[in-house]
Design a protein around this motif. Structure first.
Motif, PDB file in Angstrom:
ATOM      1  N   ASP A 223       0.811  -1.080   0.170  1.00 61.82           N
ATOM      2  CA  ASP A 223       0.001  -0.131  -0.092  1.00 61.82           C
ATOM      3  C   ASP A 223       1.018   1.182  -0.046  1.00 61.82           C
ATOM      4  OD1 ASP A 223       0.839   0.233   2.730  1.00 61.82           O
ATOM      5  OD2 ASP A 223      -0.534  -1.414   3.180  1.00 61.82           O
ATOM      6  N   LYS A 224       0.518   2.505   0.756  1.00 62.13           N
ATOM      7  CA  LYS A 224       1.227   3.580   0.482  1.00 62.13           C
ATOM      8  C   LYS A 224       1.995   3.669   1.660  1.00 62.13           C
ATOM      9  CE  LYS A 224      -2.875   5.979   1.845  1.00 62.13           C
ATOM     10  NZ  LYS A 224      -4.193   6.483   1.727  1.00 62.13           N
ATOM     11  N   GLN A 225       2.519   2.666   2.409  1.00 58.34           N
ATOM     12  CA  GLN A 225       3.457   2.637   3.624  1.00 58.34           C
ATOM     13  C   GLN A 225       4.822   3.221   2.931  1.00 58.34           C
ATOM     14  OE1 GLN A 225       2.406   1.769   6.484  1.00 58.34           O
ATOM     15  NE2 GLN A 225       4.018   2.998   7.262  1.00 58.34           N
ATOM     16  N   ILE A 226       5.258   3.020   1.658  1.00 60.64           N
ATOM     17  CA  ILE A 226       6.529   3.708   1.317  1.00 60.64           C
ATOM     18  C   ILE A 226       6.393   5.142   1.351  1.00 60.64           C
ATOM     19  CG2 ILE A 226       8.028   3.946  -0.750  1.00 60.64           C
ATOM     20  CD1 ILE A 226       6.969   0.995  -1.519  1.00 60.64           C
ATOM     21  N   VAL A 227       5.133   5.713   0.860  1.00 61.09           N
ATOM     22  CA  VAL A 227       4.798   7.090   0.805  1.00 61.09           C
ATOM     23  C   VAL A 227       4.708   7.459   2.500  1.00 61.09           C
ATOM     24  CG1 VAL A 227       2.964   8.802   0.416  1.00 61.09           C
ATOM     25  CG2 VAL A 227       3.616   7.215  -1.373  1.00 61.09           C
ATOM     26  N   ARG A 228       4.029   6.910   3.388  1.00 62.43           N
ATOM     27  CA  ARG A 228       3.952   7.274   4.569  1.00 62.43           C
ATOM     28  C   ARG A 228       5.451   7.534   5.323  1.00 62.43           C
ATOM     29  NH1 ARG A 228       0.504   3.005   5.606  1.00 62.43           N
ATOM     30  NH2 ARG A 228      -1.792   3.402   4.795  1.00 62.43           N
TER      31      ARG A 228
ATOM     32  N   GLU B  82       2.799  -4.770  -8.571  1.00 58.78           N
ATOM     33  CA  GLU B  82       2.805  -6.134  -8.325  1.00 58.78           C
ATOM     34  C   GLU B  82       1.728  -6.687  -7.407  1.00 58.78           C
ATOM     35  OE1 GLU B  82       6.597  -6.638  -5.686  1.00 58.78           O
ATOM     36  OE2 GLU B  82       6.085  -8.539  -5.429  1.00 58.78           O
ATOM     37  N   LEU B  83       1.003  -5.964  -6.803  1.00 58.90           N
ATOM     38  CA  LEU B  83      -0.175  -6.426  -5.980  1.00 58.90           C
ATOM     39  C   LEU B  83      -1.267  -6.955  -6.927  1.00 58.90           C
ATOM     40  CD1 LEU B  83      -1.800  -6.853  -3.317  1.00 58.90           C
ATOM     41  CD2 LEU B  83      -2.570  -4.294  -3.789  1.00 58.90           C
ATOM     42  N   LEU B  84      -1.629  -6.071  -7.817  1.00 61.55           N
ATOM     43  CA  LEU B  84      -2.436  -6.296  -8.884  1.00 61.55           C
ATOM     44  C   LEU B  84      -2.136  -7.863  -9.847  1.00 61.55           C
ATOM     45  CD1 LEU B  84      -4.824  -5.524 -10.213  1.00 61.55           C
ATOM     46  CD2 LEU B  84      -3.736  -4.385 -11.958  1.00 61.55           C
ATOM     47  N   THR B  85      -1.111  -7.716 -10.119  1.00 63.93           N
ATOM     48  CA  THR B  85      -0.440  -9.105 -10.754  1.00 63.93           C
ATOM     49  C   THR B  85      -0.535 -10.269  -9.810  1.00 63.93           C
ATOM     50  OG1 THR B  85       1.246  -7.635 -11.642  1.00 63.93           O
ATOM     51  CG2 THR B  85       1.406  -9.834 -12.150  1.00 63.93           C
ATOM     52  N   ARG B  86      -0.077 -10.256  -8.712  1.00 63.24           N
ATOM     53  CA  ARG B  86      -0.215 -11.238  -7.860  1.00 63.24           C
ATOM     54  C   ARG B  86      -1.322 -11.791  -7.488  1.00 63.24           C
ATOM     55  NH1 ARG B  86       3.494 -12.112  -2.828  1.00 63.24           N
ATOM     56  NH2 ARG B  86       5.376 -10.655  -3.224  1.00 63.24           N
ATOM     57  N   LEU B  87      -2.431 -10.885  -7.186  1.00 64.33           N
ATOM     58  CA  LEU B  87      -3.829 -11.218  -6.927  1.00 64.33           C
ATOM     59  C   LEU B  87      -4.549 -11.734  -8.037  1.00 64.33           C
ATOM     60  CD1 LEU B  87      -5.433  -8.577  -4.583  1.00 64.33           C
ATOM     61  CD2 LEU B  87      -5.231 -11.106  -3.981  1.00 64.33           C
TER      62      LEU B  87
END
Ligand code: ATP
Ligand code: MG
Length: 309
Positions: free
Chosen positions: A266-271, A301-306
């Motif tokens: 998610d946006k943890q990198i941003v946070r 990557e999330l989309l591809t994995r799911l």
């Protein structure tokens, strides 16, 4: 409010931090629409601020993920069908009216939905301890008033998923964690129980599916609304990287520091970047290109994995 886009057949009525809402342009000013167009932008928000620049492709990713999950939860995962707010593709095919289709200008990042009477509750389910839950647990041993076993650490799995509702505050105000009993006062005992049970059911199904793809669904938030026939439907966005925390299961199982265990999509990198480069006063600084690129890559990557897409 001026319209960020001119969309033929639709009138802009509201913009949240991330999404823009439209109603058919035939709807009387201030009148009730039977359907809405929900457009997901590339805007990214953190600490209640919209940041700049946006994350290219984010709106499309959120929409693709929501649509995929709505489909799974409608029975695509083999479970029972959960009604949702999407206006069925079949209906759209039969009706060539511009007011029933996603306009080309926002193709891929918009959904036509039934306009529902929304429950004023954010239905949060947590399967793991982190974020605000971890902060409360350290202070009091509880999460949203629910007592938990001693000795849990940041990122640990809870013995059972827990339902921790929040009151959906009016525009501009903060959502507020509330006890289950408060949801009974807000929507009545029967509806409150239905919201809780459905939320836990959907979380369990989604977490099981994610697990098969090497992902942990740490926590998530659902919103529900009632249609004119009284049917409760899953609404808003669902199980996206904005409404959920996803972690990499392999990293979590390998252990290590909380940061290593909670390798998030998610946006943890941003946070994290903001936390280190901004003292939370005034306007947040612009996000550097590498932070945007890394976030965007994580989302893909999330989309591809799911979905395997
Ligand atoms: P924030 O910027 O904090 O997210 P927000 O939740 O008001 O604010 P959005 O999430 O962008 O902003 O806007 C979506 C809004 O539409 C929410 O208020 C949500 O409850 C509402 N909504 C979602 N689906 C439906 C629906 N089918 N019918 C009516 N309202 C809906
Ligand atoms: Mg919202």
């Amino acid at each position: 409010m001026s319209s960020p886009h001119d969309l033929p057949g639709w009138r802009h009525v509201y913009s949240g931090k991330v999404r823009d809402l439209y109603v058919p342009d035939t709807t009387p000013e201030g009148g009730v629409a039977e359907r809405m167009l929900v457009v997901a932008s590339d805007r990214v928000s953190a600490f209640d601020h919209v940041l700049s620049p946006g994350i290219p492709g984010k709106g499309e990713l959120l929409t693709t993920l929501s649509l995929w999950w709505f489909d799974m939860l409608a029975g695509g995962d083999g479970g029972r069908g959960i009604p949702n707010h999407l206006v069925a593709a079949a209906d759209l095919g039969l009706d060539d009216d511009a007011r029933s289709r996603v306009p080309d200008a926002v193709a891929g990042r918009a959904m036509v939905v039934r306009s529902l009477e929304m429950a004023p509750i954010e239905c949060v389910v947590r399967g793991y301890l982190t974020g605000s839950g971890w902060a409360e647990y350290q202070a009091s041993g509880t999460v949203c008033g629910i007592g938990l076993p001693e000795g849990l650490g940041n990122g640990d799995r809870l013995p059972e998923p827990i339902y921790t509702p929040a009151y959906k505050a009016p525009v501009g105000e903060h959502d507020e964690n509330i006890a289950y009993e408060r949801t009974v006062e807000l929507v009545g005992a029967e509806r409150a129980a239905q919201l809780r049970d459905l939320s836990l059911e959907i979380y369990r199904r989604a977490a099981a599916l994610a697990e098969k793809r090497g992902l942990i669904l740490a926590d998530t938030k659902f919103e529900f609304g009632v249609d004119e026939e009284g049917v409760l439907r899953l609404a808003d966005e669902v199980l996206t990287s904005d409404s959920s925390r996803y972690w990499d299961a392999q990293a979590w199982n390998a252990g290590g520091t909380p940061e290593q265990r909670m390798a998030s999509f998610d946006k943890q990198i941003v946070r994290d970047w903001l936390g280190a480069h901004w003292d939370r006063t005034g306007e947040p600084p612009a996000l550097p290109a590498d932070i945007i690129d890394r976030t965007s890559a994580r989302y893909r990557e999330l989309l591809t994995r799911l979905t395997g897409a």
